[in-house]
Design a protein around this motif. Structure first.
Motif, PDB file in Angstrom:
ATOM      1  N   GLY A  59       0.824  -1.206   0.000  1.00 22.78           N
ATOM      2  CA  GLY A  59       0.000   0.000   0.000  1.00 22.78           C
ATOM      3  C   GLY A  59       0.849   1.243   0.000  1.00 22.78           C
ATOM      4  O   GLY A  59       0.668   2.145   0.825  1.00 22.78           O
ATOM      5  N   ASP A  60       1.798   1.300  -0.927  1.00 21.82           N
ATOM      6  CA  ASP A  60       2.800   2.366  -0.954  1.00 21.82           C
ATOM      7  C   ASP A  60       2.188   3.762  -0.870  1.00 21.82           C
ATOM      8  O   ASP A  60       1.268   4.114  -1.617  1.00 21.82           O
ATOM      9  CB  ASP A  60       3.615   2.256  -2.247  1.00 21.82           C
ATOM     10  N   THR A  61       2.679   4.534   0.083  1.00 19.79           N
ATOM     11  CA  THR A  61       2.294   5.938   0.220  1.00 19.79           C
ATOM     12  C   THR A  61       3.565   6.772   0.339  1.00 19.79           C
ATOM     13  O   THR A  61       4.615   6.276   0.748  1.00 19.79           O
ATOM     14  CB  THR A  61       1.426   6.164   1.474  1.00 19.79           C
ATOM     15  N   THR A  62       3.470   8.037  -0.015  1.00 21.02           N
ATOM     16  CA  THR A  62       4.630   8.936   0.091  1.00 21.02           C
ATOM     17  C   THR A  62       4.278  10.135   0.953  1.00 21.02           C
ATOM     18  O   THR A  62       3.146  10.620   0.938  1.00 21.02           O
ATOM     19  CB  THR A  62       5.083   9.421  -1.293  1.00 21.02           C
ATOM     20  N   ASP A  63       5.271  10.599   1.719  1.00 21.32           N
ATOM     21  CA  ASP A  63       5.049  11.785   2.536  1.00 21.32           C
ATOM     22  C   ASP A  63       5.460  13.030   1.752  1.00 21.32           C
ATOM     23  O   ASP A  63       5.809  12.956   0.570  1.00 21.32           O
ATOM     24  CB  ASP A  63       5.796  11.674   3.865  1.00 21.32           C
ATOM     25  N   LYS A  64       5.448  14.182   2.408  1.00 22.86           N
ATOM     26  CA  LYS A  64       5.743  15.441   1.726  1.00 22.86           C
ATOM     27  C   LYS A  64       7.182  15.526   1.244  1.00 22.86           C
ATOM     28  O   LYS A  64       7.504  16.333   0.376  1.00 22.86           O
ATOM     29  CB  LYS A  64       5.438  16.618   2.645  1.00 22.86           C
ATOM     30  N   ASN A  65       8.044  14.674   1.815  1.00 24.46           N
ATOM     31  CA  ASN A  65       9.449  14.645   1.395  1.00 24.46           C
ATOM     32  C   ASN A  65       9.721  13.586   0.337  1.00 24.46           C
ATOM     33  O   ASN A  65      10.867  13.374  -0.048  1.00 24.46           O
ATOM     34  CB  ASN A  65      10.344  14.394   2.613  1.00 24.46           C
ATOM     35  N   GLY A  66       8.665  12.930  -0.104  1.00 25.86           N
ATOM     36  CA  GLY A  66       8.830  11.919  -1.141  1.00 25.86           C
ATOM     37  C   GLY A  66       9.302  10.577  -0.625  1.00 25.86           C
ATOM     38  O   GLY A  66       9.688   9.707  -1.415  1.00 25.86           O
ATOM     39  N   GLN A  67       9.255  10.391   0.706  1.00 24.16           N
ATOM     40  CA  GLN A  67       9.662   9.121   1.284  1.00 24.16           C
ATOM     41  C   GLN A  67       8.503   8.119   1.229  1.00 24.16           C
ATOM     42  O   GLN A  67       7.348   8.486   1.438  1.00 24.16           O
ATOM     43  CB  GLN A  67      10.110   9.319   2.728  1.00 24.16           C
ATOM     44  N   HIS A  68       8.844   6.856   0.971  1.00 22.41           N
ATOM     45  CA  HIS A  68       7.829   5.820   0.801  1.00 22.41           C
ATOM     46  C   HIS A  68       7.578   5.074   2.113  1.00 22.41           C
ATOM     47  O   HIS A  68       8.513   4.693   2.807  1.00 22.41           O
ATOM     48  CB  HIS A  68       8.274   4.825  -0.272  1.00 22.41           C
ATOM     49  N   TYR A  69       6.298   4.837   2.386  1.00 24.07           N
ATOM     50  CA  TYR A  69       5.915   4.089   3.583  1.00 24.07           C
ATOM     51  C   TYR A  69       4.780   3.143   3.256  1.00 24.07           C
ATOM     52  O   TYR A  69       4.013   3.360   2.319  1.00 24.07           O
ATOM     53  CB  TYR A  69       5.504   5.051   4.713  1.00 24.07           C
ATOM     54  N   ALA A  70       4.673   2.086   4.037  1.00 24.59           N
ATOM     55  CA  ALA A  70       3.582   1.131   3.878  1.00 24.59           C
ATOM     56  C   ALA A  70       2.319   1.701   4.522  1.00 24.59           C
ATOM     57  O   ALA A  70       2.378   2.533   5.431  1.00 24.59           O
ATOM     58  CB  ALA A  70       3.955  -0.200   4.512  1.00 24.59           C
ATOM     59  N   SER A  71       1.174   1.218   4.063  1.00 22.03           N
ATOM     60  CA  SER A  71      -0.098   1.702   4.570  1.00 22.03           C
ATOM     61  C   SER A  71      -0.702   0.711   5.568  1.00 22.03           C
ATOM     62  O   SER A  71      -0.646  -0.506   5.346  1.00 22.03           O
ATOM     63  CB  SER A  71      -1.081   1.903   3.406  1.00 22.03           C
ATOM     64  N   PRO A  72      -1.297   1.206   6.649  1.00 24.22           N
ATOM     65  CA  PRO A  72      -1.957   0.315   7.614  1.00 24.22           C
ATOM     66  C   PRO A  72      -3.201  -0.350   7.040  1.00 24.22           C
ATOM     67  O   PRO A  72      -3.755  -1.270   7.662  1.00 24.22           O
ATOM     68  CB  PRO A  72      -2.298   1.252   8.776  1.00 24.22           C
ATOM     69  N   ASP A  73      -3.652   0.105   5.876  1.00 20.44           N
ATOM     70  CA  ASP A  73      -4.814  -0.504   5.221  1.00 20.44           C
ATOM     71  C   ASP A  73      -4.405  -1.469   4.109  1.00 20.44           C
ATOM     72  O   ASP A  73      -5.261  -1.964   3.378  1.00 20.44           O
ATOM     73  CB  ASP A  73      -5.711   0.594   4.620  1.00 20.44           C
ATOM     74  N   SER A  74      -3.117  -1.727   3.995  1.00 22.17           N
ATOM     75  CA  SER A  74      -2.610  -2.564   2.901  1.00 22.17           C
ATOM     76  C   SER A  74      -2.914  -4.039   3.127  1.00 22.17           C
ATOM     77  O   SER A  74      -3.230  -4.472   4.236  1.00 22.17           O
ATOM     78  CB  SER A  74      -1.098  -2.382   2.779  1.00 22.17           C
ATOM     79  N   ASN A  75      -2.787  -4.812   2.057  1.00 20.05           N
ATOM     80  CA  ASN A  75      -2.933  -6.264   2.189  1.00 20.05           C
ATOM     81  C   ASN A  75      -1.829  -6.845   3.056  1.00 20.05           C
ATOM     82  O   ASN A  75      -2.033  -7.850   3.746  1.00 20.05           O
ATOM     83  CB  ASN A  75      -2.928  -6.918   0.809  1.00 20.05           C
ATOM     84  N   TYR A  76      -0.665  -6.208   3.031  1.00 21.25           N
ATOM     85  CA  TYR A  76       0.422  -6.624   3.927  1.00 21.25           C
ATOM     86  C   TYR A  76      -0.019  -6.503   5.378  1.00 21.25           C
ATOM     87  O   TYR A  76       0.113  -7.446   6.173  1.00 21.25           O
ATOM     88  CB  TYR A  76       1.661  -5.770   3.684  1.00 21.25           C
ATOM     89  N   ALA A  77      -0.564  -5.347   5.743  1.00 19.61           N
ATOM     90  CA  ALA A  77      -0.998  -5.113   7.125  1.00 19.61           C
ATOM     91  C   ALA A  77      -2.099  -6.085   7.523  1.00 19.61           C
ATOM     92  O   ALA A  77      -2.122  -6.583   8.660  1.00 19.61           O
ATOM     93  CB  ALA A  77      -1.478  -3.677   7.289  1.00 19.61           C
ATOM     94  N   LYS A  78      -2.998  -6.386   6.597  1.00 19.12           N
ATOM     95  CA  LYS A  78      -4.087  -7.318   6.890  1.00 19.12           C
ATOM     96  C   LYS A  78      -3.544  -8.734   7.122  1.00 19.12           C
ATOM     97  O   LYS A  78      -4.006  -9.442   8.009  1.00 19.12           O
ATOM     98  CB  LYS A  78      -5.099  -7.317   5.739  1.00 19.12           C
ATOM     99  N   GLN A  79      -2.568  -9.127   6.312  1.00 17.57           N
ATOM    100  CA  GLN A  79      -1.983 -10.458   6.478  1.00 17.57           C
ATOM    101  C   GLN A  79      -1.254 -10.571   7.810  1.00 17.57           C
ATOM    102  O   GLN A  79      -1.348 -11.574   8.518  1.00 17.57           O
ATOM    103  CB  GLN A  79      -1.037 -10.765   5.317  1.00 17.57           C
ATOM    104  N   VAL A  80      -0.514  -9.516   8.159  1.00 15.61           N
ATOM    105  CA  VAL A  80       0.191  -9.494   9.445  1.00 15.61           C
ATOM    106  C   VAL A  80      -0.805  -9.578  10.599  1.00 15.61           C
ATOM    107  O   VAL A  80      -0.585 -10.297  11.580  1.00 15.61           O
ATOM    108  CB  VAL A  80       1.054  -8.221   9.559  1.00 15.61           C
ATOM    109  N   ALA A  81      -1.921  -8.863  10.491  1.00 15.50           N
ATOM    110  CA  ALA A  81      -2.925  -8.864  11.549  1.00 15.50           C
ATOM    111  C   ALA A  81      -3.502 -10.262  11.755  1.00 15.50           C
ATOM    112  O   ALA A  81      -3.753 -10.678  12.904  1.00 15.50           O
ATOM    113  CB  ALA A  81      -4.045  -7.881  11.224  1.00 15.50           C
ATOM    114  N   ASP A  82      -3.715 -11.000  10.681  1.00 17.35           N
ATOM    115  CA  ASP A  82      -4.235 -12.369  10.799  1.00 17.35           C
ATOM    116  C   ASP A  82      -3.246 -13.262  11.549  1.00 17.35           C
ATOM    117  O   ASP A  82      -3.644 -14.088  12.384  1.00 17.35           O
ATOM    118  CB  ASP A  82      -4.515 -12.943   9.406  1.00 17.35           C
ATOM    119  N   ILE A  83      -1.963 -13.101  11.241  1.00 16.99           N
ATOM    120  CA  ILE A  83      -0.925 -13.892  11.919  1.00 16.99           C
ATOM    121  C   ILE A  83      -0.868 -13.534  13.397  1.00 16.99           C
ATOM    122  O   ILE A  83      -0.757 -14.404  14.268  1.00 16.99           O
ATOM    123  CB  ILE A  83       0.438 -13.660  11.245  1.00 16.99           C
ATOM    124  N   GLN A  84      -0.960 -12.253  13.700  1.00 18.15           N
ATOM    125  CA  GLN A  84      -0.907 -11.801  15.096  1.00 18.15           C
ATOM    126  C   GLN A  84      -2.105 -12.300  15.896  1.00 18.15           C
ATOM    127  O   GLN A  84      -1.956 -12.656  17.069  1.00 18.15           O
ATOM    128  CB  GLN A  84      -0.852 -10.273  15.131  1.00 18.15           C
TER     129      GLN A  84
END
Length: 270
Positions: A59-84
């Motif tokens: 769920g790639d997102t960028t901040d005002k400085n152009g830095q890339h971060y993952a999104s808490p709504d991403s499929n990655y985050a959802k998969q991690v939540a299921d494991i947790q």
């Protein structure tokens, strides 16, 4: 975690293949998970498309400085939540069982503990990987860790802090080098992890003066180092009821009641 130069090259080369295999991108006759030599270019996933898949998954997102971060709504985050969710239920059951054993066994009964890897298990390397174009080097990692805090893996501080509140002792075991200790401790604290990452509970690789409890010394591979460290932890009177890692090499070798593999399509470490 850090590896030999050859392994670092394998890590970079495997980044695309690891995702492609997991996403089912290979067609019949494609290269295997063991990275056999492709016969034609059609057996190799396009690197740009693989990168796009990785970014979409996080769920790639960028901040005002152009830095890339993952999104808490991403499929990655959802998969991690299921494991947790599964891990929390198993840990809670293990604590109850351990309490019964403690009552039966008295003071000599083992204390419950969990072991956590750092990169992409407690701290998310996504921003660093994007900055480097998935090209890891020790120099770039040092520069990043010295100046920048990685974001926590979604939900992991809450799970780890909950575990501590239940009387579970928390240990961190990472392939990062000993000279990166202070930067790593700072990052874990700033990311919201309450269990102390002190010298008794935070293990890093020390090739200059390896601990006596590792027979392989400075030549340990990942499995030998991590399993050997878990064995050492258990020798101190603990029972590891959960071992968390993003690589299978974090989890192999025994000395854990349950293992939890977190997703990581960005690189592969044998």
């Amino acid at each position: 975690m850090q590896l030999s130069l050859a392994s670092k090259r394998a890590r970079i080369a495997a980044a695309g293949a690891a995702l492609a295999v997991g996403a089912g991108l290979y067609t019949a006759g494609a290269a295997s998970a063991e990275h056999s030599v492709p016969r034609t270019d059609k057996e190799i996933p396009n690197l740009t498309k693989v990168t796009d898949k990785i970014k979409a998954y996080y769920g790639d997102t960028t901040d005002k400085n152009g830095q890339h971060y993952a999104s808490p709504d991403s499929n990655y985050a959802k998969q991690v939540a299921d494991i947790q969710k599964k891990a929390k239920a198993q840990l809670e059951k293990a604590v109850k069982n351990q309490s019964g054993k403690n009552r039966a066994g008295g003071k000599g009964a083992a204390k419950p503990a969990i072991v956590l890897d750092v990169d992409d298990t407690t701290l998310l390397t996504y921003n660093y990987e994007l900055q480097q174009g998935f090209h890891f080097t020790p120099e770039s990692q040092d520069a990043y860790l010295k100046s920048t805090d990685m974001a926590p893996v979604f939900g992991m501080p809450q799970l780890v802090n909950w575990a501590q509140s239940k009387g579970i002792t928390v240990f961190y075991v990472t392939g990062r080098d000993e000279h990166q200790r202070d930067w790593s401790v700072r990052n874990l604290k700033n990311a919201g992890y309450k269990p102390a990452a002190d010298t008794a509970h935070f293990f890093l690789k020390n090739k200059k003066t390896p601990p006596a409890y590792l027979p392989c010394g400075a030549t340990c591979n990942t499995v030998e180092y991590k399993a050997g460290t878990r064995k050492h932890i258990e020798s101190q009177g603990y029972r590891i009821i959960g071992n968390f890692g993003d690589q299978y090499s974090d989890l192999q070798g025994g000395y854990a009641q349950h293992t939890y593999k977190l997703p990581n399509p960005m690189y592969f470490l044998p």
